[in-house]
Enzyme design. Structure first.
Site, PDB file in Angstrom:
ATOM      1  N   ALA A 169       0.831  -1.202   0.000  1.00 56.65           N
ATOM      2  CA  ALA A 169       0.000   0.000   0.000  1.00 56.65           C
ATOM      3  C   ALA A 169       0.873   1.263   0.000  1.00 56.65           C
ATOM      4  O   ALA A 169       2.025   1.233   0.429  1.00 56.65           O
ATOM      5  CB  ALA A 169      -0.903  -0.001   1.229  1.00 56.65           C
ATOM      6  N   TYR A 170       0.290   2.332  -0.476  1.00 58.44           N
ATOM      7  CA  TYR A 170       0.925   3.658  -0.492  1.00 58.44           C
ATOM      8  C   TYR A 170       2.249   3.658  -1.252  1.00 58.44           C
ATOM      9  O   TYR A 170       3.141   4.452  -0.977  1.00 58.44           O
ATOM     10  CB  TYR A 170       1.152   4.187   0.936  1.00 58.44           C
ATOM     11  CG  TYR A 170      -0.078   4.148   1.780  1.00 58.44           C
ATOM     12  CD1 TYR A 170      -1.181   4.957   1.463  1.00 58.44           C
ATOM     13  CD2 TYR A 170      -0.180   3.282   2.859  1.00 58.44           C
ATOM     14  CE1 TYR A 170      -2.339   4.893   2.215  1.00 58.44           C
ATOM     15  CE2 TYR A 170      -1.335   3.218   3.618  1.00 58.44           C
ATOM     16  CZ  TYR A 170      -2.421   4.028   3.284  1.00 58.44           C
ATOM     17  OH  TYR A 170      -3.551   3.968   4.014  1.00 58.44           O
ATOM     18  N   ARG A 171       2.395   2.732  -2.196  1.00 60.20           N
ATOM     19  CA  ARG A 171       3.617   2.636  -3.009  1.00 60.20           C
ATOM     20  C   ARG A 171       4.852   2.328  -2.171  1.00 60.20           C
ATOM     21  O   ARG A 171       5.985   2.551  -2.601  1.00 60.20           O
ATOM     22  CB  ARG A 171       3.844   3.891  -3.852  1.00 60.20           C
ATOM     23  CG  ARG A 171       2.679   4.251  -4.721  1.00 60.20           C
ATOM     24  CD  ARG A 171       3.061   4.549  -6.158  1.00 60.20           C
ATOM     25  NE  ARG A 171       1.897   4.380  -7.034  1.00 60.20           N
ATOM     26  CZ  ARG A 171       1.795   3.423  -7.936  1.00 60.20           C
ATOM     27  NH1 ARG A 171       2.757   2.547  -8.102  1.00 60.20           N
ATOM     28  NH2 ARG A 171       0.733   3.323  -8.691  1.00 60.20           N
ATOM     29  N   LEU A 172       4.644   1.811  -0.964  1.00 61.06           N
ATOM     30  CA  LEU A 172       5.800   1.414  -0.141  1.00 61.06           C
ATOM     31  C   LEU A 172       6.175  -0.023  -0.505  1.00 61.06           C
ATOM     32  O   LEU A 172       6.158  -0.921   0.326  1.00 61.06           O
ATOM     33  CB  LEU A 172       5.465   1.537   1.351  1.00 61.06           C
ATOM     34  CG  LEU A 172       5.208   2.969   1.798  1.00 61.06           C
ATOM     35  CD1 LEU A 172       4.755   3.003   3.250  1.00 61.06           C
ATOM     36  CD2 LEU A 172       6.480   3.796   1.646  1.00 61.06           C
ATOM     37  N   HIS A 173       6.450  -0.224  -1.774  1.00 63.24           N
ATOM     38  CA  HIS A 173       6.719  -1.569  -2.250  1.00 63.24           C
ATOM     39  C   HIS A 173       7.926  -2.150  -1.528  1.00 63.24           C
ATOM     40  O   HIS A 173       8.835  -1.422  -1.137  1.00 63.24           O
ATOM     41  CB  HIS A 173       6.966  -1.559  -3.752  1.00 63.24           C
ATOM     42  CG  HIS A 173       5.942  -0.785  -4.497  1.00 63.24           C
ATOM     43  ND1 HIS A 173       4.595  -1.016  -4.343  1.00 63.24           N
ATOM     44  CD2 HIS A 173       6.059   0.240  -5.372  1.00 63.24           C
ATOM     45  CE1 HIS A 173       3.941  -0.165  -5.114  1.00 63.24           C
ATOM     46  NE2 HIS A 173       4.800   0.605  -5.733  1.00 63.24           N
TER      47      HIS A 173
END
Ligand SMILES: Cc1cc2nc3c(=O)[nH]c(=O)nc-3n(C[C@H](O)[C@H](O)[C@H](O)COP(=O)(O)O)c2cc1C
Length: 193
Positions: A169-173
């Site tokens: 989520a939130y591009r916190l890959h």
């Protein structure tokens, strides 16, 4: 202590087999020719383990030409249903003759005949030319087993690095990079997404 990247690959691959609509074993294979020019195409993973990742192909095609000039390659799995990517980089060796024989023998007869008929990567004047060649080899091997063509076999990419990418989520890959150490152990680091 780093986790075992091969065990992690097995877990993700099993999950991909359960969720991908087709070809969870499809991977992009990147090679570069003697001049350093890269090229990429899809192949199918047909064997894997700590000694490497194996695919099969015509040994006279373009990718084989690249590999014989420069025995290094990169592999990429993208499992869209899982939003995951695995990148593998390493040196390439020919699969053992017996290993290629065993895999070839496990293929359908039509696939075996297709391997004989295909002049991979070379121009083809018409589809009918290929179909006529398939019929010609079908007649040649009628009534007997189809041997593995001498120009067809496996390649093994033995990884020196494997990176696992997981969508979060939130591009916190999440990216976990495993790197082979000179002593044969693997070290693990996290990368910025
Ligand atoms: C999903 C998929 C899987 C493929 N698997 C293989 C394979 O395992 N071996 C192979 O030689 N070509 C495979 N191909 C065809 C290659 O992508 C490529 O077109 C062909 O091997 C010629 O490549 P080259 O000219 O770079 O040697 C596959 C194509 C797709 C789309």
């Amino acid at each position: 202590m780093a986790d075992d990247p091969f065990a992690l690959f097995d877990t993700w691959y099993a999950e991909a087999k359960g969720s991908e609509p087709n070809d969870p074993n499809a991977m992009a294979l990147a090679t570069a020719d003697a001049a350093g020019h890269p090229s990429v195409r899809m192949v199918l993973l047909k064997g894997h383990g700590p000694d490497g990742f194996v695919f099969y192909t015509n040994r006279e095609g373009r990718k084989a030409g690249d590999l014989h000039a420069n025995m290094h390659a990169a592999l990429l799995f993208h499992w869209k249903s899982l939003r995951r990517q695995v990148r593998i980089e390493g040196a390439v060796t020919l699969a053992a003759e017996a290993e290629s024989d065993a895999y070839f023998a496990s293929r359908s007869r039509d696939s075996q005949l297709g391997a004989w008929a295909s002049d991979q990567s070379r121009p083809l004047d018409a589809r009918e030319t290929f179909e006529a060649r398939v019929e010609e080899v079908r007649a040649r091997f009628e009534g007997g087993a189809v041997p593995r063509p001498p120009f067809w076999g496996g390649y093994r990419v033995t990884p020196r690095a494997i990176e696992f990418w997981q969508d979060r989520a939130y591009r916190l890959h999440e990216r976990r990079l495993f790197t082979a150490q000179p002593d044969g152990e693997w070290s693990e680091g996290l990368l910025y997404p």
